[in-house]
Motif scaffolding. Structure first.
Motif, PDB file in Angstrom:
ATOM      1  N   TYR A   1       0.818  -1.209   0.000  1.00  0.00           N
ATOM      2  CA  TYR A   1       0.000   0.000   0.000  1.00  0.00           C
ATOM      3  C   TYR A   1       0.851   1.258   0.000  1.00  0.00           C
ATOM      4  O   TYR A   1       0.367   2.323  -0.360  1.00  0.00           O
TER       5      TYR A   1
ATOM      6  N   ARG B   1       1.631  10.014   7.708  1.00  0.00           N
ATOM      7  CA  ARG B   1       0.223   9.713   7.847  1.00  0.00           C
ATOM      8  C   ARG B   1      -0.027   8.246   7.489  1.00  0.00           C
ATOM      9  O   ARG B   1      -0.377   7.449   8.344  1.00  0.00           O
ATOM     10  N   LEU B   2       0.226   7.917   6.227  1.00  0.00           N
ATOM     11  CA  LEU B   2      -0.152   6.588   5.750  1.00  0.00           C
ATOM     12  C   LEU B   2       0.673   5.480   6.398  1.00  0.00           C
ATOM     13  O   LEU B   2       0.134   4.459   6.811  1.00  0.00           O
ATOM     14  N   ALA B   3       1.975   5.682   6.508  1.00  0.00           N
ATOM     15  CA  ALA B   3       2.810   4.640   7.111  1.00  0.00           C
ATOM     16  C   ALA B   3       2.761   4.718   8.633  1.00  0.00           C
ATOM     17  O   ALA B   3       2.614   3.699   9.303  1.00  0.00           O
TER      18      ALA B   3
ATOM     19  N   LYS C   1       0.533   5.657  10.786  1.00  0.00           N
ATOM     20  CA  LYS C   1      -0.638   5.145  11.503  1.00  0.00           C
ATOM     21  C   LYS C   1      -0.569   3.619  11.651  1.00  0.00           C
ATOM     22  O   LYS C   1      -1.076   3.059  12.613  1.00  0.00           O
ATOM     23  N   ASN C   2       0.080   2.974  10.681  1.00  0.00           N
ATOM     24  CA  ASN C   2       0.291   1.533  10.812  1.00  0.00           C
ATOM     25  C   ASN C   2       1.421   1.218  11.780  1.00  0.00           C
ATOM     26  O   ASN C   2       1.359   0.243  12.515  1.00  0.00           O
TER      27      ASN C   2
ATOM     28  N   LEU D   1      -7.402   2.611  16.580  1.00  0.00           N
ATOM     29  CA  LEU D   1      -6.491   2.911  15.476  1.00  0.00           C
ATOM     30  C   LEU D   1      -6.547   1.851  14.387  1.00  0.00           C
ATOM     31  O   LEU D   1      -6.380   2.151  13.217  1.00  0.00           O
TER      32      LEU D   1
ATOM     33  N   PRO E   1      -8.766  -0.892  12.589  1.00  0.00           N
ATOM     34  CA  PRO E   1     -10.128  -1.421  12.484  1.00  0.00           C
ATOM     35  C   PRO E   1     -10.183  -2.944  12.458  1.00  0.00           C
ATOM     36  O   PRO E   1     -11.247  -3.518  12.645  1.00  0.00           O
TER      37      PRO E   1
END
Ligand code: ATP
Ligand code: MG
Lengths: 340, 332
Positions: free
Chosen positions: A238, A255-257, A259-260, A333, A335
């Motif tokens: 992703y 942001r994208l990385a 949060k994981n 955080l 789902p």
């Protein structure tokens, strides 16, 4: 609601944990060869005084009666009385606990604001200059003994440079001319609430060294944890897809990385928050910080068991609630995480 | 040629690994026209994905584009700055990948992901992005877009995930879609639906598609033209019917040998004797010569150029007359 069921189940479990901890500390207090009655009375007691104190403290009753009394008092919010100072412990905690919390929370804030960006950037540019230096910081932070670092920082920033104060929460002059009005016990909050800007600045300056000393371990851990999870996450498809979609690197990293990658880091941070509560003991002694650590150190030196037990319970409560909070945060955080 | 959208010329991509330099793409040239679907087929590891990623300049390190030109609308992408490339990615060239479950970010909702891309590329506010996202989700045949925006990737089926990916890819008006094995991870019935969707979008938006696949049935159904890749070399290019019915290269012949007829679904590649070269060692001459049943001396000595064997049909093989030799598409 599944979430509420889960919270209630966890709270029931928490009660169980608290009961066990209270039983254990209670038993240890009674097994240790020290006489609370003698401590209660003070130096050179007569046998009559001691017998009197035993009756007052209920030490003449069977153990289980003593324990039940103790728990009944706890449920009323009565944490007991210090055998040394004869002060109610709850009142002591109201002044010492906020001091420690302020120190620990400020340290955590440092760990987050220093550790996470450094971890993200060094994970993104692996083996770059920043990566090597932040890994050095991380290893130093995790392995440097707290007391040594604390003394070193005092020597440098107080002794050599004179930039920061040696210890305490505020300067003596502040206590005399602009005293902090106690509302919450958090000086940063109370000074803002009362508009006492001189004291706000002074308490901030006093916080820096002890909070940093306390936070070095958490900072090091946060850098290392964030870096390694970022490296993993940045390999994910992703992330390639986000690049292919033309999103800027800043968005992809922070942001994208992130949060994981941040989920395991938060767990580590939460746990180091709890460890900091006990780690604060050493830091508070070095920086003469009038907090829980100083309080419990004196209690230990005086074999003041009611105080030791009360502090242990407080730390346990924090431990239990932080863990619950972390699990809820993780579910919020990610789902894919289901509570249960 | 006004209808050429992309022109790849003599593309070389290599990976500098600890084991040595891997030559993944070795002098590939082809073009993609406006509104066509161009297929790129070949066995696993032949360089299809690397070629596709090259068009976006996203070959992962330690890979690098060593030589060549990639003209997009006549502009060389390899001469552009990284900032200029970022404005091309997603806006003019988009890409969808093989495994939609892994290509969607698991911790953001569908809406956050698609609206994030729309808002980055287009000057729209929250509401505008939302409307645009719902339009796109509807355009790719997803019902209840309102509800879908709130869903998380793991709550969707594979087919829905791939539709979402396609919606995201095309949300900002790309002219070229690179689809790298877009149906390989899906059930057969879903595969057909996704392919039908791609064909429909291609027609309705005059989209060009670079369809990367190792499934010849997929190529036969969707591609106007096809290029056959072997060990980083393009060995044959032509219109799909020509390549499938009058295949010229021994490798293409071997590839197609086990397939009864074009149009059959889900045929895997048949086994060809010998092994695919790893890319670490450079094979002199034609890369296929160690496995070729018709090998000649010249094949071992020199790399064969692409020669014309029919209208818009070229092949890199010494079995065919070498007179009218040209690099296909290199004269744009
Ligand atoms: N990260 C990498 N490091 C080293 N070599 C690589 C890397 N990625 C790709 N390669 C080399 O590039 C060659 C082409 O890879 P590519 O992914 O393009 O194959 P493909 O045709 O897409 O195969 P598949 O059908 O399995 O997707 C591979 O043989 C491999 O040797
Ligand atoms: Mg591939």
């Amino acid at each position: 609601m599944r979430r509420w069921e889960y919270v209630i189940r966890r709270l029931a479990l928490a009660v169980l944990v608290l009961v066990s901890v209270s039983v254990i500390t209670f038993l240890i207090a009674r097994v240790v060869p020290s006489d609370p009655a003698a401590a209660w009375v003070g130096p050179r007691p007569t046998p009559e005084q001691i017998a009197q104190a035993r009756r007052e403290l209920g030490l003449d009753k069977p153990l289980y009666v003593q324990y039940l009394r103790y728990v009944r008092a706890l449920l009323r919010g009565d944490l007991g009385v210090s055998v040394k100072t004869h002060q109610p412990i709850l009142r002591d905690l109201k002044t010492y606990l906020p001091a420690t919390m302020e120190l620990v929370l400020f340290g955590m804030l440092m760990a987050i604001t220093i550790g996470i960006p450094l971890g993200v950037l060094s994970g993104a540019k692996r083996n770059g200059l920043l990566d090597h230096s932040s890994r050095l910081v991380a290893i130093a932070g995790v392995s440097m003994p707290t007391f040594w670092l604390g003394l070193l920082l005092q020597l440098l920033f107080f002794g050599k440079l004179g930039w920061l104060p040696l210890g305490g929460r505020v300067d003596r002059s502040i206590s005399l001319y602009n005293p902090v009005q106690q509302i919450t016990g958090f000086y940063l909050v109370d000074t803002v609430l009362t508009g006492n800007w001189v004291a706000l600045k002074d308490s901030l300056v006093h916080l820096i060294l002890p909070a940093f000393t306390l936070a070095t371990y958490a900072i090091g851990l946060t850098i290392r944890m964030t870096r390694s999870t970022m490296i993993e996450v940045l390999e994910e498809k992703y992330i390639v897809a986000a690049r292919a979609a033309g999103l800027p690197e800043r968005t992809i990293l922070f942001r994208l990385a992130l949060k994981n990658a941040i989920i395991p880091t938060l767990t580590v941070l939460g746990l180091s928050f709890v460890y900091s509560l006990t780690g604060a003991i050493l830091v508070e002694v070095i920086f003469s910080w009038p907090g829980l650590g100083t309080y419990v150190t004196n209690a230990i030196l005086n074999v003041d068991f009611p105080v030791i037990m009360a502090v242990t319970l407080v730390v346990t409560v924090f431990y239990v609630f932080i863990n619950l909070f972390l699990d809820l945060l993780q579910a919020a955080l990610d789902p894919r995480v289901t509570l249960g | 040629m006004a209808d050429v959208l992309v022109c790849v010329e003599n593309l070389h991509v290599r990976f500098r690994t600890y084991a040595g330099v891997v030559h993944a793409v070795n002098g590939v040239s082809f073009d993609i026209r406006r509104g066509e679907t161009f297929g790129l087929v070949g066995e696993t590891g032949c360089g299809k994905s690397v070629t596709g990623l090259s068009l976006l300049r996203l070959v992962p390190p330690p890979g690098e584009i060593a030589a060549g030109r990639i003209l997009f609308n006549g502009e060389d992408l390899l001469a552009k700055s990284e900032a200029e490339m970022q404005r091309i990615r997603g806006r003019r060239i988009a890409m969808v990948f093989q495994d939609p479950a892994a290509t969607l970010n698991p911790v953001f909702s569908v809406g956050e992901q698609i609206m994030g891309i729309i808002r980055h590329h287009q000057a729209v506010g929250r509401d505008g992005a939302r409307r645009r996202a719902m339009e796109m989700l509807e355009a790719v045949g997803l019902p209840e877009p309102e509800r879908l925006l709130r869903a998380y990737p793991h709550e969707l089926s594979g087919g829905m995930q791939q539709r979402v990916m396609i919606a995201m890819a095309l949300s900002s008006g790309a002219e070229l879609l690179i689809a790298d094995e877009p149906t390989t991870a899906l059930d057969v019935t879903i595969q057909a639906q996704i392919l039908a969707l791609l064909v429909e979008l291609q027609r309705s938006r005059r989209l060009s598609i670079l369809l990367i696949t190792h499934n010849l049935g997929v190529v036969a159904e969707t591609c106007e033209r096809v290029g056959v890749l072997y060990a980083g070399h393009l060995v044959e290019v032509g219109r799909t019917p020509d390549v499938f019915q009058a295949m010229k290269h021994p490798y293409t012949q071997a590839l197609l040998a086990a397939i009864p007829r074009p149009g059959s679904h889900g045929q895997p590649l048949p086994a060809i004797p010998g092994t695919v070269p790893s890319g670490l060692e450079r094979i002199p001459g034609c890369a296929f010569h160690p496995r070729c049943p018709f090998v000649m001396d010249v094949c071992r000595a020199e790399k064969p150029p692409l020669v014309s064997v029919g209208e818009e049909h070229t092949v890199a093989c010494y079995l065919y007359p070498q007179g009218d030799c040209h690099l296909h598409g290199a004269r744009a």
